[in-house]
Design a protein around this motif. Structure first.
Motif, mmCIF file in Angstrom:
data_model
loop_
_atom_site.group_PDB
_atom_site.id
_atom_site.type_symbol
_atom_site.label_atom_id
_atom_site.label_comp_id
_atom_site.label_asym_id
_atom_site.label_seq_id
_atom_site.Cartn_x
_atom_site.Cartn_y
_atom_site.Cartn_z
ATOM 1 N N GLU A 84 3.311 37.776 29.888
ATOM 2 C CA GLU A 84 4.380 37.212 29.095
ATOM 3 C C GLU A 84 5.642 36.798 29.481
ATOM 4 O OE1 GLU A 84 4.526 39.082 25.171
ATOM 5 O OE2 GLU A 84 2.495 39.020 24.814
ATOM 6 N N ARG A 85 6.052 37.580 30.242
ATOM 7 C CA ARG A 85 7.480 37.495 30.988
ATOM 8 C C ARG A 85 7.331 36.481 31.881
ATOM 9 N NH1 ARG A 85 8.938 42.138 35.468
ATOM 10 N NH2 ARG A 85 10.453 40.768 36.764
ATOM 11 N N VAL A 86 6.110 36.293 32.527
ATOM 12 C CA VAL A 86 6.006 34.937 33.581
ATOM 13 C C VAL A 86 5.901 33.663 33.104
ATOM 14 C CG1 VAL A 86 4.548 34.087 35.343
ATOM 15 C CG2 VAL A 86 4.924 36.512 35.434
ATOM 16 N N LEU A 87 5.214 33.778 31.758
ATOM 17 C CA LEU A 87 4.826 32.335 31.236
ATOM 18 C C LEU A 87 6.256 31.782 30.284
ATOM 19 C CD1 LEU A 87 1.177 32.856 30.162
ATOM 20 C CD2 LEU A 87 1.785 31.722 31.960
ATOM 21 N N ALA A 88 6.687 33.021 29.948
ATOM 22 C CA ALA A 88 7.938 32.655 29.097
ATOM 23 C C ALA A 88 9.012 32.060 29.943
ATOM 24 C CB ALA A 88 8.492 33.811 28.274
ATOM 25 N N ALA A 89 8.880 32.404 31.128
ATOM 26 C CA ALA A 89 9.947 31.802 32.115
ATOM 27 C C ALA A 89 9.614 30.197 32.481
ATOM 28 C CB ALA A 89 10.240 32.761 33.498
ATOM 29 N N GLY A 90 8.415 29.870 32.143
ATOM 30 C CA GLY A 90 7.910 28.477 32.691
ATOM 31 C C GLY A 90 7.168 28.561 33.857
ATOM 32 N N CYS A 91 6.906 29.572 34.433
ATOM 33 C CA CYS A 91 6.022 29.947 35.716
ATOM 34 C C CYS A 91 4.557 29.965 35.336
ATOM 35 C CB CYS A 91 6.720 31.193 36.324
ATOM 36 S SG CYS A 91 5.738 31.433 37.754
ATOM 37 N N SER A 92 3.690 29.290 36.110
ATOM 38 C CA SER A 92 2.234 29.344 36.074
ATOM 39 C C SER A 92 1.962 30.577 36.934
ATOM 40 C CB SER A 92 1.875 27.983 36.755
ATOM 41 O OG SER A 92 2.063 26.772 35.992
ATOM 42 N N LEU A 93 0.457 31.195 36.421
ATOM 43 C CA LEU A 93 0.166 32.339 36.888
ATOM 44 C C LEU A 93 -1.336 32.268 37.419
ATOM 45 C CD1 LEU A 93 0.514 35.714 35.074
ATOM 46 C CD2 LEU A 93 -1.485 35.084 36.136
ATOM 47 N N ILE A 94 -1.626 32.717 38.590
ATOM 48 C CA ILE A 94 -2.895 32.720 39.229
ATOM 49 C C ILE A 94 -3.216 34.349 39.242
ATOM 50 C CG2 ILE A 94 -4.374 32.250 41.297
ATOM 51 C CD1 ILE A 94 -2.649 29.767 41.481
ATOM 52 N N ASP A 95 -4.140 34.743 38.606
ATOM 53 C CA ASP A 95 -4.447 36.204 38.473
ATOM 54 C C ASP A 95 -5.623 36.518 39.358
ATOM 55 O OD1 ASP A 95 -4.244 39.069 37.855
ATOM 56 O OD2 ASP A 95 -5.751 38.727 36.323
ATOM 57 N N LEU A 96 -5.501 37.485 40.378
ATOM 58 C CA LEU A 96 -6.643 37.654 41.424
ATOM 59 C C LEU A 96 -6.995 39.281 40.924
ATOM 60 C CD1 LEU A 96 -4.188 36.110 43.160
ATOM 61 C CD2 LEU A 96 -5.959 36.469 44.923
ATOM 62 N N SER A 97 -6.437 39.957 39.840
ATOM 63 C CA SER A 97 -6.957 41.191 39.402
ATOM 64 C C SER A 97 -8.116 41.423 38.376
ATOM 65 C CB SER A 97 -5.709 42.134 39.191
ATOM 66 O OG SER A 97 -5.235 41.497 37.616
ATOM 67 N N ALA A 98 -8.364 40.185 37.884
ATOM 68 C CA ALA A 98 -9.158 40.199 36.553
ATOM 69 C C ALA A 98 -8.917 40.879 35.500
ATOM 70 C CB ALA A 98 -11.016 40.817 37.236
ATOM 71 N N ALA A 99 -7.637 41.077 35.563
ATOM 72 C CA ALA A 99 -6.896 41.756 34.142
ATOM 73 C C ALA A 99 -7.086 41.207 32.961
ATOM 74 C CB ALA A 99 -5.530 42.056 34.863
ATOM 75 N N LEU A 100 -6.847 39.774 32.816
ATOM 76 C CA LEU A 100 -6.899 38.959 31.887
ATOM 77 C C LEU A 100 -8.043 38.338 31.081
ATOM 78 C CD1 LEU A 100 -3.813 36.930 32.868
ATOM 79 C CD2 LEU A 100 -3.699 38.886 31.508
ATOM 80 N N PRO A 101 -8.403 38.268 29.680
ATOM 81 C CA PRO A 101 -9.545 37.993 29.077
ATOM 82 C C PRO A 101 -9.844 36.524 29.528
ATOM 83 C CG PRO A 101 -8.364 39.035 27.610
ATOM 84 C CD PRO A 101 -7.420 39.014 28.623
ATOM 85 N N LEU A 102 -11.033 35.919 29.872
ATOM 86 C CA LEU A 102 -11.128 34.530 30.079
ATOM 87 C C LEU A 102 -10.724 33.667 29.168
ATOM 88 C CD1 LEU A 102 -14.715 35.156 31.785
ATOM 89 C CD2 LEU A 102 -12.560 35.186 32.936
ATOM 90 N N GLU A 103 -10.498 34.033 27.921
ATOM 91 C CA GLU A 103 -10.154 33.128 26.881
ATOM 92 C C GLU A 103 -8.518 32.758 27.486
ATOM 93 O OE1 GLU A 103 -11.559 36.086 26.227
ATOM 94 O OE2 GLU A 103 -13.485 35.351 25.546
ATOM 95 N N GLN A 104 -7.650 33.922 27.839
ATOM 96 C CA GLN A 104 -6.516 33.582 28.242
ATOM 97 C C GLN A 104 -6.343 32.887 29.606
ATOM 98 O OE1 GLN A 104 -4.405 37.311 28.179
ATOM 99 N NE2 GLN A 104 -4.159 37.539 26.043
ATOM 100 N N ALA A 105 -7.177 33.278 30.528
ATOM 101 C CA ALA A 105 -6.949 32.932 31.775
ATOM 102 C C ALA A 105 -8.500 32.594 32.459
ATOM 103 C CB ALA A 105 -6.366 34.124 32.661
ATOM 104 N N PRO A 106 -8.793 31.513 32.189
ATOM 105 C CA PRO A 106 -10.317 30.983 32.633
ATOM 106 C C PRO A 106 -10.399 30.947 34.108
ATOM 107 C CG PRO A 106 -9.108 28.923 31.946
ATOM 108 C CD PRO A 106 -8.199 30.341 31.427
ATOM 109 N N CYS A 107 -11.666 31.157 34.516
ATOM 110 C CA CYS A 107 -11.975 31.070 36.068
ATOM 111 C C CYS A 107 -12.246 29.807 36.484
ATOM 112 C CB CYS A 107 -13.138 32.026 36.449
ATOM 113 S SG CYS A 107 -13.177 33.739 36.061
#
Length: 336
Positions: A84-107
Motif C-alpha cells: 500500500e505504501r508503494v502504490l500510494a506513492a505512485g510507484c509501480s510494483l513487480i513482486d517476485l515473492s508470490a506474496a500477493l493474491p493474483l487478483e491484486q497482482a496478476p502474473c
C-alpha cells in the motif's frame, strides 16, 4: 526504450536481487537512478552497477515517491507490508515473492508479449510467476497450436535456492558436516536435505497441499488463460544449489502428433529442445542460461493422448530475475 526511470530494488543482497542488478546492466534497462534496499541488517553493503558501487540502504525509511518502479525480491512479508505504501506513492510494483493474491497482482509471462499483459492501471502491480510456473507455462504456450490440455500432472524438483540464500548456506553446511563425519543438525529445513530429497516444502493444509503447490497450479491456470484446467502439482526440495527440474505430464483432448510437438518446441521463443536420445539437466544445461530446456518428449506408454516431458530451468536467473526485467520492459513500453 529511450525513457529513463528511477528504480528501487528491495532484497538487493539476496540471490535474486544480485542477479537482478546484473541483468538490469546486461540488458541496458533504462535506469536513471538505482536505489538498492534491504533490511537494516544488510544495509551498508555495496553492489557494482555500471562501473560504480551502489550502497545498499535500509528499506524502512525509503520514500517510494522518488522512484517509478520497485522490484520486490525480498520475503513475502516484506511485500505485503509495503504494498500500500508503494502504490500510494505512485510507484509501480513487480513482486517476485508470490506474496500477493493474483487478483491484486496478476502474473505476467513476457514471452507471450502484449497478449499476455493483463489490463492494468497506473501505478501497476504485477507478479513474477514462480519459476516452476514460468517453465511449465512457457512450454505449454509453445504447444497451444498443436494440442489442447485437459489435465496437467507436474512434479517439480526445486533447487535449495528456492529458500533463498539461507537455503544455499544450509545445503553447503549440511554437505560439509556429512562429508567430514560430523553430527548433522538441520537448521533452515527440518531434516537432512544433503544427499536427500524432501517431498514437501513448507506447511500443508488440511488436504495435504503446500502453499507453493497451490500457487503453482493457480499461476499456470492464469498464464494459460484456462482457470478450469485441472493441475496436479507436487513440489519437492532437491539437494541442488541452483536449477529446477520438472516432470510434466499433459493429458490432451485427442491423439497427439509428436512430430508437430517437437516442431513447435523447436520454434518457440525461450525454449531449447534437446535432441532425441539426450536430456537436459539443471546443472549441466540450464544454470546461467536464459532458456528453458526440454527433453525426453514422448507419448504415454499406452495412451496416445498423453504427452510427457522433462524440463530444466535456472530458477534464479530465468525463473525470477530475467522475467522480472522483461516484465519491467513491457511496463515501461506500455504503461510507465
Amino acid at each position: 526504450m529511450s525513457q529513463s526511470i528511477n528504480v528501487a530494488l528491495i532484497g538487493a543482497t539476496g540471490n535474486v536481487g544480485e542477479t537482478l542488478v546484473e541483468l538490469l546492466e546486461e540488458r541496458e534497462f533504462p535506469v536513471k537512478d538505482l536505489h538498492l534496499l534491504a533490511s537494516s541488517e544488510s544495509a551498508g553493503q555495496s553492489l557494482s552497477f555500471r562501473g560504480r558501487q551502489v550502497r545498499v540502504r535500509s528499506l524502512e525509511a525509503f520514500d517510494f515517491s522518488q522512484v517509478q518502479l520497485a522490484f520486490f525480491a525480498a520475503g513475502a512479508d516484506v511485500t505485503r507490508a509495503c504494498r500500500e505504501r508503494v502504490l500510494a506513492a505512485g510507484c509501480s510494483l513487480i513482486d517476485l515473492s508470490a506474496a500477493l493474491p493474483l487478483e491484486q497482482a496478476p502474473c505476467v509471462l513476457p514471452e507471450l508479449g502484449v497478449e499476455g499483459l493483463p489490463a492494468l492501471s497506473k501505478p501497476c502491480c504485477v507478479s513474477v510467476p514462480t519459476p516452476s510456473a514460468v517453465a511449465c507455462a512457457l512450454v505449454l504456450a509453445a504447444l497451444k497450436s498443436v494440442l489442447q490440455p485437459q489435465r496437467l500432472h507436474l512434479t517439480a524438483m526445486l533447487a535449495i535456492s528456492t529458500l533463498g540464500r539461507s537455503g544455499v548456506q544450509e545445503l553447503a553446511r549440511q554437505t560439509a558436516e556429512l562429508l567430514n563425519a560430523r553430527p548433522l543438525e538441520p537448521k533452515t529445513v527440518d531434516r537432512q536435505v544433503a544427499f536427500n530429497l524432501l517431498a514437501q516444502i513448507g506447511e500443508v493444509d488440511g488436504q495435504g497441499h503446500a502453499q507453493l503447490e497451490k500457487r503453482l497450479a493457480m499461476e499456470v491456470q492464469q498464464l494459460l488463460g484456462a482457470p478450469q484446467l485441472p493441475v496436479a502439482a507436487t513440489c519437492a526440495l532437491a539437494p541442488v544449489f541452483f536449477g529446477d527440474s520438472l516432470a510434466l505430464g499433459v493429458q490432451a483432448d485427442g491423439d497427439i502428433d509428436l512430430v508437430a510437438v517437437q516442431q513447435a518446441l523447436e520454434a518457440a521463443q525461450g525454449v531449447e529442445l534437446v535432441e532425441a536420445g539426450d536430456y537436459p539437466t539443471a546443472v549441466g544445461d540450464a544454470v546461467g542460461q536464459d532458456q528453458v530446456y526440454v527433453g525426453r518428449v514422448r507419448l504415454g506408454v499406452s495412451d496416445p493422448r498423453q504427452l510427457n516431458l522433462w524440463i530444466a530451468s535456472d530458477n534464479v536467473r530465468k525463473g525470477a530475475a530475467l522475467n522480472a526485467v522483461q516484465i519491467a520492459e513491457l511496463l515501461i513500453k506500455h504503461y510507465l
